[in-house]
Design a protein around this motif. Structure first.
Motif, PDB file in Angstrom:
ATOM      1  N   SER A  42       1.071  10.994 -22.636  1.00 33.93           N
ATOM      2  CA  SER A  42       0.917   9.939 -21.645  1.00 33.93           C
ATOM      3  C   SER A  42       1.617  10.387 -20.377  1.00 33.93           C
ATOM      4  O   SER A  42       2.613  11.098 -20.410  1.00 33.93           O
ATOM      5  CB  SER A  42       1.504   8.619 -22.150  1.00 33.93           C
ATOM      6  OG  SER A  42       2.881   8.763 -22.374  1.00 33.93           O
ATOM      7  N   ASP A  43       1.090   9.957 -19.288  1.00 41.22           N
ATOM      8  CA  ASP A  43       1.615  10.358 -17.991  1.00 41.22           C
ATOM      9  C   ASP A  43       2.938   9.641 -17.734  1.00 41.22           C
ATOM     10  O   ASP A  43       3.061   8.430 -17.916  1.00 41.22           O
ATOM     11  CB  ASP A  43       0.599  10.011 -16.905  1.00 41.22           C
ATOM     12  CG  ASP A  43       0.946  10.617 -15.570  1.00 41.22           C
ATOM     13  OD1 ASP A  43       1.805  11.510 -15.528  1.00 41.22           O
ATOM     14  OD2 ASP A  43       0.343  10.194 -14.569  1.00 41.22           O
ATOM     15  N   LEU A  57       6.556   4.852 -15.898  1.00 41.82           N
ATOM     16  CA  LEU A  57       7.466   4.343 -14.873  1.00 41.82           C
ATOM     17  C   LEU A  57       6.856   3.161 -14.130  1.00 41.82           C
ATOM     18  O   LEU A  57       7.550   2.184 -13.826  1.00 41.82           O
ATOM     19  CB  LEU A  57       7.826   5.458 -13.890  1.00 41.82           C
ATOM     20  CG  LEU A  57       8.689   6.579 -14.451  1.00 41.82           C
ATOM     21  CD1 LEU A  57       8.875   7.683 -13.411  1.00 41.82           C
ATOM     22  CD2 LEU A  57      10.025   6.064 -14.928  1.00 41.82           C
ATOM     23  N   ASP A  58       5.562   3.236 -13.836  1.00 45.01           N
ATOM     24  CA  ASP A  58       4.885   2.128 -13.161  1.00 45.01           C
ATOM     25  C   ASP A  58       4.896   0.872 -14.022  1.00 45.01           C
ATOM     26  O   ASP A  58       5.099  -0.236 -13.517  1.00 45.01           O
ATOM     27  CB  ASP A  58       3.444   2.505 -12.802  1.00 45.01           C
ATOM     28  CG  ASP A  58       3.367   3.528 -11.685  1.00 45.01           C
ATOM     29  OD1 ASP A  58       4.384   3.728 -10.985  1.00 45.01           O
ATOM     30  OD2 ASP A  58       2.293   4.134 -11.515  1.00 45.01           O
ATOM     31  N   LYS A  91       7.093  -4.569 -15.021  1.00 47.05           N
ATOM     32  CA  LYS A  91       7.769  -5.553 -15.868  1.00 47.05           C
ATOM     33  C   LYS A  91       9.048  -6.064 -15.213  1.00 47.05           C
ATOM     34  O   LYS A  91       9.359  -7.255 -15.295  1.00 47.05           O
ATOM     35  CB  LYS A  91       8.061  -4.959 -17.239  1.00 47.05           C
ATOM     36  CG  LYS A  91       6.816  -4.834 -18.086  1.00 47.05           C
ATOM     37  CD  LYS A  91       7.102  -4.327 -19.475  1.00 47.05           C
ATOM     38  CE  LYS A  91       5.798  -4.220 -20.249  1.00 47.05           C
ATOM     39  NZ  LYS A  91       5.998  -3.829 -21.621  1.00 47.05           N
ATOM     40  N   LEU A  92       9.786  -5.179 -14.547  1.00 45.94           N
ATOM     41  CA  LEU A  92      10.998  -5.596 -13.842  1.00 45.94           C
ATOM     42  C   LEU A  92      10.662  -6.531 -12.681  1.00 45.94           C
ATOM     43  O   LEU A  92      11.353  -7.534 -12.449  1.00 45.94           O
ATOM     44  CB  LEU A  92      11.770  -4.382 -13.342  1.00 45.94           C
ATOM     45  CG  LEU A  92      12.451  -3.530 -14.402  1.00 45.94           C
ATOM     46  CD1 LEU A  92      13.035  -2.263 -13.784  1.00 45.94           C
ATOM     47  CD2 LEU A  92      13.530  -4.317 -15.118  1.00 45.94           C
TER      48      LEU A  92
END
Length: 116
Positions: free
Chosen positions: A36-37, A42-43, A48-49
């Motif tokens: 997975s990239d 990270l995105d 979610k944050l």
């Protein structure tokens, strides 16, 4: 003894070992399928944050009526977005008043999220 040792290696696979071909004729390895990239991960974490911050700001900054209108308008409760007319009918107020409340609430949220 040799049979046992080769039997164990038959089950083991390398992530870089070719397992087939794609539609264009390129070799596909296990790493291509399982990998997975890092940017995608990270995105997703960042999203979610940001969602947590948004819900926190909604609960802290908005008045009850503003909160209800934002939740209904953008489907934050059940995933179904409502029009301003539908919300106005539900709350017994005019559509233009819903629009003004929504605008005021969005401005409050924007200020709250920009300050953090």
């Amino acid at each position: 003894m040799t049979i046992r040792s080769t039997k164990k290696t038959k089950v083991e696979l390398s992530l870089h070992e070719p397992i087939g071909m794609d539609k264009e004729g390129n070799e596909i390895n296990l790493l291509d399928i399982l990998g997975s990239d890092v940017d995608e991960i990270l995105d997703e974490v960042d999203l979610k944050l940001q969602i947590k911050k948004l819900y926190k700001a909604i609960n802290q900054v908005l008045k009850d009526r503003e909160k209800v209108i934002i939740e209904l308008r953008y489907g934050l409760i059940d995933g179904s977005c409502k029009t301003q007319r539908e919300i106005a009918a539900m709350l017994g107020i005019s559509r233009s008043y819903v629009s003004r409340i929504e605008t005021r609430a969005l401005n409050k949220l924007n200020k709250a999220l920009m300050n953090k």
